[in-house]
Structure formats: C-alpha cells, structure tokens
Design a protein around this motif. Structure first.
Motif, short mmCIF file in Angstrom:
data_model
loop_
_atom_site.label_atom_id
_atom_site.label_comp_id
_atom_site.label_asym_id
_atom_site.label_seq_id
_atom_site.Cartn_x
_atom_site.Cartn_y
_atom_site.Cartn_z
N LEU A 61 49.10 -2.69 -43.99
CA LEU A 61 48.04 -1.93 -43.32
C LEU A 61 47.17 -2.93 -42.58
O LEU A 61 46.49 -3.75 -43.22
CB LEU A 61 47.23 -1.13 -44.34
CG LEU A 61 46.11 -0.24 -43.77
CD1 LEU A 61 46.68 0.82 -42.83
CD2 LEU A 61 45.33 0.43 -44.91
N ASP A 62 47.23 -2.89 -41.26
CA ASP A 62 46.52 -3.89 -40.45
C ASP A 62 46.89 -5.30 -40.86
O ASP A 62 46.03 -6.19 -40.93
CB ASP A 62 45.01 -3.70 -40.56
CG ASP A 62 44.46 -2.82 -39.47
OD1 ASP A 62 45.17 -2.60 -38.46
OD2 ASP A 62 43.33 -2.35 -39.60
N GLY A 63 48.17 -5.52 -41.18
CA GLY A 63 48.64 -6.85 -41.55
C GLY A 63 48.44 -7.20 -43.00
O GLY A 63 48.99 -8.19 -43.49
N LEU A 64 47.66 -6.41 -43.75
CA LEU A 64 47.43 -6.66 -45.18
C LEU A 64 48.57 -6.04 -45.98
O LEU A 64 48.85 -4.84 -45.84
CB LEU A 64 46.10 -6.05 -45.62
CG LEU A 64 45.78 -6.09 -47.13
CD1 LEU A 64 45.49 -7.51 -47.59
CD2 LEU A 64 44.61 -5.18 -47.46
N GLU A 65 49.22 -6.83 -46.82
CA GLU A 65 50.31 -6.29 -47.64
C GLU A 65 49.71 -5.54 -48.83
O GLU A 65 49.33 -6.12 -49.84
CB GLU A 65 51.23 -7.40 -48.15
CG GLU A 65 52.43 -6.82 -48.88
CD GLU A 65 53.38 -7.87 -49.43
OE1 GLU A 65 54.21 -7.50 -50.28
OE2 GLU A 65 53.31 -9.04 -49.01
N ILE A 66 49.65 -4.21 -48.68
CA ILE A 66 48.99 -3.42 -49.71
C ILE A 66 49.86 -3.26 -50.96
O ILE A 66 49.36 -2.86 -52.02
CB ILE A 66 48.57 -2.03 -49.17
CG1 ILE A 66 49.79 -1.20 -48.76
CG2 ILE A 66 47.61 -2.20 -47.99
CD1 ILE A 66 49.44 0.23 -48.31
N THR A 67 51.16 -3.56 -50.85
CA THR A 67 52.05 -3.48 -52.01
C THR A 67 52.06 -4.78 -52.81
O THR A 67 52.78 -4.87 -53.82
CB THR A 67 53.48 -3.14 -51.56
OG1 THR A 67 53.80 -3.89 -50.38
CG2 THR A 67 53.61 -1.66 -51.24
N ASP A 68 51.29 -5.76 -52.40
CA ASP A 68 51.16 -7.00 -53.17
C ASP A 68 50.53 -6.67 -54.52
O ASP A 68 49.44 -6.08 -54.57
CB ASP A 68 50.28 -7.98 -52.40
CG ASP A 68 50.14 -9.34 -53.10
OD1 ASP A 68 50.43 -9.43 -54.31
OD2 ASP A 68 49.71 -10.30 -52.44
N PRO A 69 51.18 -7.01 -55.66
CA PRO A 69 50.63 -6.68 -56.97
C PRO A 69 49.23 -7.26 -57.21
O PRO A 69 48.50 -6.77 -58.08
CB PRO A 69 51.64 -7.30 -57.95
CG PRO A 69 52.90 -7.44 -57.17
CD PRO A 69 52.48 -7.69 -55.76
N GLU A 70 48.86 -8.28 -56.45
CA GLU A 70 47.53 -8.88 -56.61
C GLU A 70 46.43 -8.01 -55.98
O GLU A 70 45.25 -8.22 -56.26
CB GLU A 70 47.51 -10.27 -55.97
CG GLU A 70 48.51 -11.27 -56.56
CD GLU A 70 48.21 -11.56 -58.02
OE1 GLU A 70 47.02 -11.80 -58.34
OE2 GLU A 70 49.15 -11.55 -58.84
N GLN A 71 46.81 -7.07 -55.13
CA GLN A 71 45.81 -6.25 -54.45
C GLN A 71 45.26 -5.17 -55.40
O GLN A 71 46.01 -4.55 -56.15
CB GLN A 71 46.43 -5.56 -53.22
CG GLN A 71 46.77 -6.49 -52.08
CD GLN A 71 45.54 -7.00 -51.35
OE1 GLN A 71 44.45 -6.47 -51.49
NE2 GLN A 71 45.73 -8.07 -50.60
N ASP A 72 43.95 -4.95 -55.32
CA ASP A 72 43.32 -3.85 -56.05
C ASP A 72 43.63 -2.56 -55.30
O ASP A 72 43.27 -2.42 -54.13
CB ASP A 72 41.80 -4.08 -56.11
CG ASP A 72 41.07 -2.95 -56.84
OD1 ASP A 72 41.72 -2.00 -57.31
OD2 ASP A 72 39.83 -3.03 -56.93
N PRO A 73 44.32 -1.61 -55.93
CA PRO A 73 44.72 -0.40 -55.19
C PRO A 73 43.56 0.52 -54.82
O PRO A 73 43.68 1.29 -53.86
CB PRO A 73 45.69 0.30 -56.16
CG PRO A 73 45.31 -0.19 -57.51
CD PRO A 73 44.83 -1.61 -57.32
#
Length: 241
Positions: A61-73
């Motif tokens: 999303l806008d270059g941010l990998e939202i499926t990265d496990p490190e991301q806060d959903p």
C-alpha cells in the motif's frame, strides 16, 4: 495511492484458495471481482484487509509492505475499510452509535467532537432521518448503507466490498449500488466482489474474473464482457448474463 498484490497465496489446510494472485489498483479506480462462489474473491479481500494472514506473496500500500509480519495491522486496517455481505451492526446501538463506536475507540475523541463528521455522512447518503433508529427499525438496504457509513467514518484510503448486495431484496439493491456510484464519482479507490454484472459493466474501471483461486482474465469491462479471451470466462458469463 496504489495497492499492489504480488504472487499472493492463501490456503486453508489442504485447500488452496488463492493461487499466485497479482493485481494492481490505482488511486480512484473501481475494480470488480467476478466469478463463481468459491473462486477466491472473498478470501482475497480478507487478505487485503489483513483479516487473513497470507501464506506467501506480498501486498503493498503506497509501497509499504502491509503483509510484513513486523507491521502493526491496526493502523493499516484504518486505511483499508471493509463492508461485508452481512451488515454486522450492533443491535443494541442506534445507527449513529454504530458509526461512532470505532472512531471514538481509535482516536480517543469524544462523541460530541465526532458527531458533526458522522452527521455529514448520514446526510450525504440520505439517512439523516435514520441516525436514531436501531437496526431492526431499518430496511436491509438502510442497514447496509449505515455499514458503509461506519467504514467511511474511519476515513479510509481504500474500500473493500464483499458481495454487499447479495443479502438484500432485489428492490433494495439499487439504493446500495447508488452509494457505490457516488463513492466512485468522489474518487474513492474500491475493490468489489460482486454478482451484479450490469453494475460491474457500467461502473468498473477494471473487471477481474477469478476461477479456482486465480485471476484468469482481467481487463476493461467492455472488453471482458463483450470479447473475453478465455473460454472459461465466456462460459461463466454465458450462465450469468
């Protein structure tokens, strides 16, 4: 704003539901997902909104990998609103309370601070006279419109709609589709899983035909509906049109 799905795989046990799906959605586009029940449309939407973890692949999303496990959903879900087939309104809350619940919890702002925003949304979708009504006092179409308002109250960048008209009586479908037309005209980025072929043909920028967990064919609606390249697409359309 751009949403990119790259080689997405999702399975439930031995059942592989999404098989290497690639899809790009540009800002302001409406993309309609069509296909038989069980083709993977709803699961794809749930993966985009992080309600289901992906087994492989990436969503950006806008270059941010939202499926990265490190991301806060949680902050990502605020950017991607979702409306389901069932309205999921709390029966003990009136329409206004249903809409204000999430913004109050997420932002910490008071009911009084948020009320003008909510009132403007109810006014925009011709439901100002229903703000004090409870779900069982409203028609299915009105409840679904409240569910859309509830999602919009979080000011999402992308909206996902999962068969939002399929539980409605035929005469109520039009009022919900009118809301989607209005959102399209206002430039909202949207992905819809839908059985409303006439609507997809009229309004979508791009239509994707899913079959057995893959996007078998995608293109502008006039091309996909009138000149499908894949025999399976043509077979499906011959049954539903």
């Amino acid at each position: 704003m751009k949403l990119e799905i790259i080689d997405l795989w999702k399975k439930f046990g031995a059942n592989v539901v999404c098989k290497g799906i690639d899809l790009a959605v540009n800002e302001g586009e409406m993309v309609c997902l069509i296909g038989a029940s069980g083709s993977g449309k709803s699961t794809l939407l749930r993966c985009i909104n992080l309600l289901e973890p992906v087994d492989d692949g990436r969503i950006l999303l806008d270059g941010l990998e939202i499926t990265d496990p490190e991301q806060d959903p949680q902050p990502i879900r605020q950017r991607i609103g979702m409306v389901f087939q069932s309205y999921n309104l709390f029966p003990h809350m009136n329409a206004l309370e249903n809409v204000l619940l999430a913004p109050r919890r997420i932002t910490g702002r008071s009911r009084a601070e948020l009320r003008p925003m909510a009132e403007a949304l109810f006014e925009r979708f011709n439901l100002a006279d229903r703000m004090g009504h409870y779900p069982d006092q409203m028609s299915g179409g009105q409840q679904q419109r409240v569910a859309i308002i509830r999602a919009l109250a979080m000011k999402p960048e992308v909206m996902l709609f999962d068969e939002v008209t399929s539980a409605l009586d035929p005469e109520l479908v039009g009022e919900v589709l009118d809301v989607l037309r209005q959102l399209k005209a206002e430039g909202m980025t949207m992905i819809l899983a839908t059985h409303e072929m006439g609507f997809a043909r009229e309004v979508a920028d791009k239509v994707c035909f899913l079959d057995a967990g893959r996007i078998l064919e995608e293109g502008p609606p006039e091309q996909l509906f009138e000149r499908p390249r894949e025999p399976r697409t043509a077979e499906f359309l011959s049954r539903v049109l």
